[in-house]
Design an enzyme around this catalytic site. Structure first.
Site, PDB file in Angstrom:
ATOM      1  N   HIS A  19       1.077  -0.989   0.268  1.00 51.92           N
ATOM      2  CA  HIS A  19      -0.345   0.093  -0.065  1.00 51.92           C
ATOM      3  C   HIS A  19       0.763   1.919   0.268  1.00 51.92           C
ATOM      4  O   HIS A  19       0.112   2.133  -0.665  1.00 51.92           O
ATOM      5  CB  HIS A  19      -0.495  -0.009   1.102  1.00 51.92           C
ATOM      6  N   GLU A 115     -13.287  -8.647  -7.740  1.00 52.40           N
ATOM      7  CA  GLU A 115     -12.939  -9.328  -6.928  1.00 52.40           C
ATOM      8  C   GLU A 115     -13.812 -10.889  -7.202  1.00 52.40           C
ATOM      9  O   GLU A 115     -15.306 -10.875  -7.832  1.00 52.40           O
ATOM     10  CB  GLU A 115     -13.431  -8.924  -5.788  1.00 52.40           C
ATOM     11  N   ASP A 147     -13.200 -13.115 -12.298  1.00 52.69           N
ATOM     12  CA  ASP A 147     -11.583 -13.856 -12.423  1.00 52.69           C
ATOM     13  C   ASP A 147     -11.239 -12.556 -12.471  1.00 52.69           C
ATOM     14  O   ASP A 147     -11.264 -11.873 -13.811  1.00 52.69           O
ATOM     15  CB  ASP A 147     -11.063 -14.999 -12.862  1.00 52.69           C
ATOM     16  N   GLY A 148      -9.561 -11.790 -12.605  1.00 53.79           N
ATOM     17  CA  GLY A 148      -9.128 -11.187 -12.154  1.00 53.79           C
ATOM     18  C   GLY A 148      -8.595 -10.683 -13.688  1.00 53.79           C
ATOM     19  O   GLY A 148      -8.130  -9.847 -14.196  1.00 53.79           O
ATOM     20  N   ASP A 168      -2.632  -8.270  -6.806  1.00 54.73           N
ATOM     21  CA  ASP A 168      -2.018  -8.705  -5.313  1.00 54.73           C
ATOM     22  C   ASP A 168      -2.911  -9.934  -4.732  1.00 54.73           C
ATOM     23  O   ASP A 168      -3.850 -10.012  -4.440  1.00 54.73           O
ATOM     24  CB  ASP A 168      -2.855  -8.302  -3.854  1.00 54.73           C
TER      25      ASP A 168
END
Length: 301
Positions: A19, A115, A147-148, A168
């Site tokens: 972050h 997500e 799905d990313g 991530d």
């Protein structure tokens, strides 16, 4: 596999690395009054409660964000990050990457968050309807229950080609290391102007998988039609042999796998990002390291 829930790890040292890096990259994009697109492939819930029993069970925030916020002489390079975290905590929550992104991006920018987890996506949708802490007009947010990696193939290149990918993964199984490498190589080809940012864990029993993933991404980018430099950043809070590592299937047993650190691979990184992160990591390694075992590295590949 979709067993991973970030609430158990919210605020740990890996969060601090990913972050603070994210904030530095957002500062770069915000420095110019030009719109940009950001795709967050593994968004999670967006907001977390560090007093939740699941977060308290692991207690990882105590040696991560809480230790950082209690430390003296925080360097200027992460003031925006720590100031924002303090604002959120005063409002009663700890921010995940989607909250950081939508709060620090400008109204003209586009944020796409993905997500796949059925429970997390519902929480994310509720949280993204809440007012941003900064009080400014929020950027445009698209929320995808998908799905990313699939989203990266489908949504790139976006109409506004100035932008970034923030990935991530949970790395719940070894196949995800290969899946991530394939997706990053493909997206660089499809969207070469983008800054591609990937978090990865440092686990002794996954050293080979992680190394292979980074090697594949590097080789594909370097041999592409638009080759570029890659930054490999690591923050270690302990030594590699500091934990007894076990298989992921043993997570609920006495000696679960633990991160001794983590890294960020940044493809097409902005100018001076290496210098900015070096200054920040010197402080983070000293502040978050266990028994003076903190260390860091910034390598240009």
């Amino acid at each position: 596999m979709l067993s991973y829930r970030h609430i158990f790890h919210a605020g740990n040292h890996a969060d601090v690395l990913k972050h603070s890096t994210l904030t530095i990259l957002l500062e770069h994009f915000n420095a110019k009054n030009k719109p940009y697109t950001l795709i967050d492939t593994h968004a999670g819930a967006g907001r977390y409660n560090l007093d939740d029993e699941r977060a308290q069970k692991t207690g990882e925030a105590a040696n991560g964000i809480n230790r950082l916020l209690d430390a003296p002489d925080i360097p200027e390079g992460i003031h925006q990050y720590t100031d924002f975290i303090r604002k959120c905590l005063r409002e009663g929550f700890y921010p995940g990457s989607p909250e950081i992104e939508r709060s620090l991006m400008n109204a003209q920018d586009s944020l796409i968050v993905c997500e796949l987890h059925n429970t997390e996506i519902d929480i994310l949708r509720r949280n993204m309807k809440l007012p941003a802490v900064t009080g400014q007009k929020a950027c445009k947010v698209q929320i995808h229950h998908r799905d990313g990696y699939e989203a990266l193939y489908a949504l790139t290149p976006p109409p506004v080609k100035r932008g970034m990918v923030f990935t991530d993964p949970s790395y719940e199984d070894t196949a995800e290391y290969i899946q991530t490498a394939d997706a990053f190589a493909a997206v660089h080809t499809r969207w070469p102007a983008a800054v591609l940012t990937l978090w990865y864990p440092l686990l002794a029993h996954r050293r080979i998988e992680c190394g292979t993933m980074k090697q594949k991404i590097t080789a594909e980018v370097k041999s592409s039609a638009v080759p570029c430099s890659i930054l490999d950043v690591q923050l270690l809070v302990n030594t590699e042999d500091s934990h007894t590592e076990t298989a992921a299937a043993d997570m609920l047993k006495d000696n679960p796998p633990r991160l001794y650190g983590s890294g960020m691979l940044i493809v097409n990184y902005p100018w001076k990002t290496d210098e900015k992160l070096s200054a920040v990591l010197t402080y983070l390694a000293r502040t978050l390291g266990t028994d003076n075992h903190g260390s860091w590295s910034v390598k240009i590949l």
